[in-house]
Design an enzyme around this catalytic site. Structure first.
Site, PDB file in Angstrom:
ATOM      1  CG  ASP A  52      31.108  -6.539  36.784  1.00 16.16           C
ATOM      2  OD1 ASP A  52      31.237  -7.483  37.598  1.00 16.16           O
ATOM      3  OD2 ASP A  52      30.015  -6.226  36.279  1.00 16.16           O
ATOM      4  CD  GLU A  97      31.630  -9.187  40.822  1.00 16.90           C
ATOM      5  OE1 GLU A  97      31.143  -8.071  41.089  1.00 16.90           O
ATOM      6  OE2 GLU A  97      31.053 -10.052  40.152  1.00 16.90           O
ATOM      7  CG  ASP A 140      27.719  -5.450  33.031  1.00 15.27           C
ATOM      8  OD1 ASP A 140      27.745  -6.528  33.644  1.00 15.27           O
ATOM      9  OD2 ASP A 140      26.820  -5.129  32.239  1.00 15.27           O
TER      10      ASP A 140
END
Length: 188
Positions: free
Chosen positions: A7, A68, A141
């Protein structure tokens, strides 16, 4: 299949490693964040992200890295930092020959919770349940990184079959006609 989920973020880059196959129970092998000081020079922060990700790659030896996909936000500064951290993750994996997959936030949320509009708490709760953890990983996160890895494990087999089917049934490009070759006979 062992997947490192990333992330991306410049201050906190979430990382999580999940192992398993679609349809079977999954196992978390590690979770955390790579942090950089907000007041440090951009170059130093990117090096710190790279060094942190390299340690995770060395320790866990994933077969895939799921990152991501950066999407447009209103805060350009946040988008830039996210994109820069994302590029570092892609670079680290690619340098080692590890395949990288990009997943959108809504794709990850839909895969893990069933809704592409799920909030962070719902994602954290489902990650906790799917990986049989005692509590949701903190910060968010870290939970998001695990969700990315889970999404990739569940979606990669179907995506691979789809790509193979498309390639198998794709129309073949016509080949250009060959020019006649000159004979190699003797001349007098």
């Amino acid at each position: 299949m062992r997947v490192l989920g990333v992330d991306p973020g410049l201050t906190r880059c979430g990382v999580g490693v999940v192992e398993g196959i679609a349809g079977r129970p999954l196992t978390m092998l590690g979770v955390g964040v790579v942090r950089t000081p907000a007041d440090a020079d951009l170059g130093q922060r990117l090096v710190a992200v790279e060094e942190g990700l390299e340690r995770w790659l060395d320790e866990h030896r994933p077969e895939f890295v799921a990152v991501e996909r950066v999407f447009s936000q209103h805060n350009v500064r946040t988008v830039m930092g996210t994109a820069q951290a994302s590029a570092v993750a892609i670079l680290c994996a690619s340098r080692r020959g590890i395949p990288v997959a990009l997943h959108t936030p809504s794709e990850v949320k839909a895969a893990v919770t069933g809704s592409g509009r799920a909030d962070k708490a719902q994602v954290g709760a489902m990650v906790t349940r799917l990986l049989r953890l005692a509590a949701p990983p903190k910060p968010a996160d870290a939970a998001d990184a695990l969700a990315l890895a889970i999404c990739h494990i569940w979606r990669a087999p179907a995506q691979n079959r789809l790509q193979q089917a498309v390639a198998l049934h794709a129309p073949k490009a016509p080949q250009a006609p060959r020019a006649p070759q000159a004979s190699k006979g003797r001349t007098a």
